[in-house]
Design a protein around this motif. Sequence first.
Motif, PDB file in Angstrom:
ATOM      1  N   VAL A  72      30.178  51.490  35.956  1.00 14.41           N
ATOM      2  CA  VAL A  72      29.589  52.421  36.929  1.00 14.41           C
ATOM      3  C   VAL A  72      29.024  51.654  38.122  1.00 14.41           C
ATOM      4  CG1 VAL A  72      27.720  54.076  37.302  1.00 14.41           C
ATOM      5  CG2 VAL A  72      29.120  54.225  35.235  1.00 14.41           C
ATOM      6  N   ALA A  73      28.335  50.539  37.835  1.00 13.21           N
ATOM      7  CA  ALA A  73      27.786  49.725  38.922  1.00 13.21           C
ATOM      8  C   ALA A  73      28.902  49.160  39.795  1.00 13.21           C
ATOM      9  CB  ALA A  73      26.926  48.597  38.353  1.00 13.21           C
ATOM     10  N   LEU A  74      30.016  48.748  39.171  1.00 10.02           N
ATOM     11  CA  LEU A  74      31.157  48.260  39.939  1.00 10.02           C
ATOM     12  C   LEU A  74      31.705  49.339  40.851  1.00 10.02           C
ATOM     13  CD1 LEU A  74      33.534  46.055  37.725  1.00 10.02           C
ATOM     14  CD2 LEU A  74      32.238  45.393  39.740  1.00 10.02           C
ATOM     15  N   ALA A  75      31.870  50.558  40.301  1.00 14.85           N
ATOM     16  CA  ALA A  75      32.413  51.654  41.099  1.00 14.85           C
ATOM     17  C   ALA A  75      31.505  51.965  42.282  1.00 14.85           C
ATOM     18  CB  ALA A  75      32.603  52.895  40.225  1.00 14.85           C
ATOM     19  N   ALA A  76      30.191  52.027  42.032  1.00 13.81           N
ATOM     20  CA  ALA A  76      29.247  52.322  43.117  1.00 13.81           C
ATOM     21  C   ALA A  76      29.254  51.203  44.162  1.00 13.81           C
ATOM     22  CB  ALA A  76      27.851  52.510  42.542  1.00 13.81           C
ATOM     23  N   SER A  77      29.312  49.956  43.704  1.00  9.72           N
ATOM     24  CA  SER A  77      29.306  48.831  44.639  1.00  9.72           C
ATOM     25  C   SER A  77      30.564  48.813  45.500  1.00  9.72           C
ATOM     26  CB  SER A  77      29.187  47.511  43.869  1.00  9.72           C
ATOM     27  OG  SER A  77      28.005  47.479  43.110  1.00  9.72           O
ATOM     28  N   THR A  78      31.717  49.039  44.867  1.00  7.70           N
ATOM     29  CA  THR A  78      32.959  49.047  45.644  1.00  7.70           C
ATOM     30  C   THR A  78      32.977  50.197  46.637  1.00  7.70           C
ATOM     31  OG1 THR A  78      34.014  50.282  43.839  1.00  7.70           O
ATOM     32  CG2 THR A  78      34.326  47.905  43.877  1.00  7.70           C
ATOM     33  N   PHE A 130      43.176  47.841  39.342  1.00  5.40           N
ATOM     34  CA  PHE A 130      43.461  46.497  38.834  1.00  5.40           C
ATOM     35  C   PHE A 130      42.248  45.580  38.988  1.00  5.40           C
ATOM     36  CE2 PHE A 130      47.930  47.838  39.442  1.00  5.40           C
ATOM     37  CZ  PHE A 130      48.404  47.517  38.184  1.00  5.40           C
ATOM     38  N   GLY A 131      41.565  45.676  40.121  1.00  2.78           N
ATOM     39  CA  GLY A 131      40.384  44.828  40.322  1.00  2.78           C
ATOM     40  C   GLY A 131      39.266  45.153  39.358  1.00  2.78           C
ATOM     41  N   ILE A 132      38.947  46.448  39.235  1.00  2.00           N
ATOM     42  CA  ILE A 132      37.873  46.861  38.323  1.00  2.00           C
ATOM     43  C   ILE A 132      38.301  46.656  36.873  1.00  2.00           C
ATOM     44  CG2 ILE A 132      36.555  48.857  37.492  1.00  2.00           C
ATOM     45  CD1 ILE A 132      36.483  49.890  40.341  1.00  2.00           C
ATOM     46  N   GLY A 133      39.595  46.905  36.571  1.00  2.00           N
ATOM     47  CA  GLY A 133      40.078  46.731  35.203  1.00  2.00           C
ATOM     48  C   GLY A 133      39.960  45.295  34.734  1.00  2.00           C
ATOM     49  N   ALA A 134      40.394  44.342  35.588  1.00  2.00           N
ATOM     50  CA  ALA A 134      40.313  42.925  35.205  1.00  2.00           C
ATOM     51  C   ALA A 134      38.866  42.476  35.049  1.00  2.00           C
ATOM     52  CB  ALA A 134      41.025  42.069  36.253  1.00  2.00           C
ATOM     53  N   THR A 135      38.006  42.902  35.983  1.00  2.00           N
ATOM     54  CA  THR A 135      36.600  42.507  35.923  1.00  2.00           C
ATOM     55  C   THR A 135      35.913  43.109  34.698  1.00  2.00           C
ATOM     56  OG1 THR A 135      36.607  42.517  38.346  1.00  2.00           O
ATOM     57  CG2 THR A 135      34.476  42.348  37.272  1.00  2.00           C
ATOM     58  N   THR A 136      36.193  44.370  34.432  1.00  2.00           N
ATOM     59  CA  THR A 136      35.591  45.032  33.272  1.00  2.00           C
ATOM     60  C   THR A 136      36.090  44.422  31.970  1.00  2.00           C
ATOM     61  OG1 THR A 136      35.394  47.104  34.511  1.00  2.00           O
ATOM     62  CG2 THR A 136      35.247  47.243  32.115  1.00  2.00           C
ATOM     63  N   ALA A 137      37.381  44.063  31.916  1.00  2.00           N
ATOM     64  CA  ALA A 137      37.932  43.459  30.700  1.00  2.00           C
ATOM     65  C   ALA A 137      37.213  42.157  30.363  1.00  2.00           C
ATOM     66  CB  ALA A 137      39.425  43.216  30.867  1.00  2.00           C
ATOM     67  N   LEU A 138      36.988  41.334  31.376  1.00  2.00           N
ATOM     68  CA  LEU A 138      36.303  40.057  31.139  1.00  2.00           C
ATOM     69  C   LEU A 138      34.844  40.273  30.751  1.00  2.00           C
ATOM     70  CD1 LEU A 138      37.941  38.081  34.042  1.00  2.00           C
ATOM     71  CD2 LEU A 138      38.198  37.595  31.620  1.00  2.00           C
ATOM     72  N   PHE A 139      34.199  41.248  31.395  1.00  2.00           N
ATOM     73  CA  PHE A 139      32.816  41.526  31.010  1.00  2.00           C
ATOM     74  C   PHE A 139      32.756  42.105  29.594  1.00  2.00           C
ATOM     75  CE2 PHE A 139      29.042  44.180  30.650  1.00  2.00           C
ATOM     76  CZ  PHE A 139      28.060  43.292  31.054  1.00  2.00           C
ATOM     77  N   GLN A 140      33.769  42.887  29.241  1.00  2.00           N
ATOM     78  CA  GLN A 140      33.816  43.449  27.890  1.00  2.00           C
ATOM     79  C   GLN A 140      33.911  42.342  26.846  1.00  2.00           C
ATOM     80  OE1 GLN A 140      37.164  46.117  27.227  1.00  2.00           O
ATOM     81  NE2 GLN A 140      35.814  47.568  26.245  1.00  2.00           N
ATOM     82  N   LEU A 141      34.745  41.337  27.113  1.00  2.00           N
ATOM     83  CA  LEU A 141      34.829  40.189  26.206  1.00  2.00           C
ATOM     84  C   LEU A 141      33.519  39.411  26.182  1.00  2.00           C
ATOM     85  CD1 LEU A 141      38.367  38.584  26.614  1.00  2.00           C
ATOM     86  CD2 LEU A 141      37.312  39.462  24.539  1.00  2.00           C
ATOM     87  N   LEU A 142      32.932  39.211  27.370  1.00  2.00           N
ATOM     88  CA  LEU A 142      31.665  38.491  27.449  1.00  2.00           C
ATOM     89  C   LEU A 142      30.572  39.238  26.692  1.00  2.00           C
ATOM     90  CD1 LEU A 142      30.393  35.973  28.768  1.00  2.00           C
ATOM     91  CD2 LEU A 142      29.776  37.402  30.703  1.00  2.00           C
ATOM     92  N   ASP A 143      30.595  40.549  26.791  1.00  2.00           N
ATOM     93  CA  ASP A 143      29.619  41.367  26.062  1.00  2.00           C
ATOM     94  C   ASP A 143      29.806  41.205  24.559  1.00  2.00           C
ATOM     95  OD1 ASP A 143      27.690  43.566  25.655  1.00  2.00           O
ATOM     96  OD2 ASP A 143      29.447  44.711  25.052  1.00  2.00           O
ATOM     97  N   ALA A 144      31.080  41.218  24.109  1.00  2.00           N
ATOM     98  CA  ALA A 144      31.346  41.077  22.669  1.00  2.00           C
ATOM     99  C   ALA A 144      30.957  39.695  22.153  1.00  2.00           C
ATOM    100  CB  ALA A 144      32.823  41.350  22.389  1.00  2.00           C
TER     101      ALA A 144
END
Length: 746
Positions: free
Chosen positions: A465-471, A98-112
């Motif tokens: 990947v960076a999120l997974a490694a950092s966590t 849930f933590g990585i999913g929410a963070t990735t979703a927002l970054f995905q929108l920011l990227d788009a």
Amino acid sequence: MGWTRFFRRSRWDDERAREIEAHLTIETDDNLARGMAPEAARLAARRKFGNATRIREDIYHMNTIGLLDAFWRDLRYGARVLRLNPGFAIVAILSLAFGIGATTALFQLLDAVQFRTLPVQAPERLVEVQTTFNQWGNITGHRPRATFAMWDRIRAQQEAFSGLFAWGTNRFDLSAAGESRFVDGLWVSGDFFSVLGVPPALGRVFTARDDERGCGSPGAVISYAFWQREFGGDASVVGRTLRLDAHAFEIVGVTPASFSGVEVGRAFDVAVPICAEPLVEPARNAVDKRHYWWLDVIGRLKPGWTIERASAQLAAISPGLMAATVAPAFPAQVAQKYKEAKLAAFPAGTGVGYLRSDYTQPLWVLLAVAALVLLIACANLANLMLARATAREREIAVRLAIGASRSRIVRQLLAESLLIAGIGAAFGVVLARSLSGFLVSLISTDTMQLFFNLHSDWRVLSFTVALAASTCLLFGLAPAVRATRQSAGAAMKAGGRGTTDTHERFGLRRALVVAQVALSLVLIVGALLFVRTVRNLATADTGFRTDGVLVADFDTRPAHIPSGRRTVFEHALRERIAAVPGVVGAVDARIEPFGGRGWNDFIVIDGATQSVADENRVSPGFFKMLESRFIAGRDFDERDTAASPPVAIVNEAFARTMFHTSDALGRTFRWLVAPGDPDPVFEVVGIVADTKYSDVRDPIRSMAYFPEAQETRPDTGLSEVQVLVRGGVPPAELTGAITAAARDVS
């Protein structure tokens, strides 16, 4: 060789085992032939050959990759440990998912929105041409940056671009009669697709020959999504006829699935040549009018040219270009500002549009909030890992006592963390796609359907990947190091007496709890502030009441209403809707409150231009329906006709700003209307309370209302009629009856 044998280790080890067994069998047979007993023969063969297991291991290590092999064994060990603790594994994985999913979703929108380049050839070479002039006149479309006259001159005089195109936006009605069915359309110049380097997925795209002035039978290029939605992907669609605003267009091609246009957050359905605009909009005919701002210009830089050099060249041609394209009917002061304006080039490789400025900052804020939530989850998992490490101290002590190195144990404990982080990230990526799509649906409206390419690119994958490694490091490293710090003897003694954690042992866990509490407080405070903001917005006094009001939007083009009868038609439509059972009242409004549209222009008082004010045209009863409070004067009524003197109702802000008094009744002003039209003198007959008309967050702006019956420009290209309906029943129950009533009006 090592890579091959690493991935085929079982087969390779089995081959070596069979080989060794064959050697032992041959040696045993020789011993039996010499007269030895079977057991003695086998034992002698093994003594002569040596330690078979050690030989197999030596051969294996010579033909594999040491670090990779050790890493793989650590992962297998970690998987076994997690399998033995399914409850902990599930909680940890879901927390990170849930933590990585929410963070990735927002970054995905920011990227788009912010970073992703257009799916065209060499997008980094694309630039947008803009002017410093604050547009004055008729402004339509999502990106009105130029008039047709400006576009025509720019392409004739520019030297910086190897290719140049113009485009604008429009809504086309697909229906031949009855209820309207709108699609998002583009006006494009003939070189639109060739400059972008977008090939057709089917048929062909436009060329310069498709966009010649006076084109009689223009074609249309449809998007891949529209092709799939409307035609089911039928390959025979090329050559078929598509009716747009009751005009026939032959479909000449389909764009690739990856191309959705050049505007961030918006996709198109149909593209037609600019030359078709006078055919579709004969009353407007923006091609021949220099005061219509409806196009945007984008070019591809020539090799060796930079944006700075292109801007310099555009600035050099600006004086002559602006002087040649000024609208003849511009007021003198507006014409002077227009002539002094400069052209410049701006990057357009990531697309253009207002959504970038509107949503980039909120997305960064939401991303920071999601990162805080993920940090809290990591701190919580680190505490759980510390507790598990404490419970496993005797196991770790035994392994240290029999020769295991501290680094190896740390690696194995980190392997557990890596598995949790990796699986959590995998689930998070799947969750992110749904979350980002949900967020887009939240900010989309019926009149503004947003479109973002939410496919993961290298930035999103790298971020995950960076999120997974950092966590993994955040919640796994400290517990792993802490678990191997205590000596084996002390751990065994403590374990024998029953472990009691010391103050030192609790130090890190206390620090993690403090960090969790601190981060949680930040989120709680932010959430409270957000709730207060939402409450303030929900309870803000807008100056009118819109609950229970239904906005009925009608496209009048299929009715072919003659010029001059529009006011009569609107009155008849309003009266017919007001007669529908359940309808309490119906009024017309060119612009409905909070509808996302607006109209403003300059106000002239006593010959001096004061400022810009917003405008709306409404029918009698508009203020009563919305329960707007009158400060002084009267509402519009039957006295206000086309033959009577022009009148207006203004808000308090208009009176203060324009007349510098609260008592503006009887005062007069002129409105700088579209060039070429007379500037009528309006008398203020009423003053209403201030309202927030465009956005709840906006400050109060000057607003002037004019009676619908005194409209002097019934054929200026306005093709939509908006009727505000208040009913005594839920608005949804009135929709069908209102649609049926509208069909009866001709």
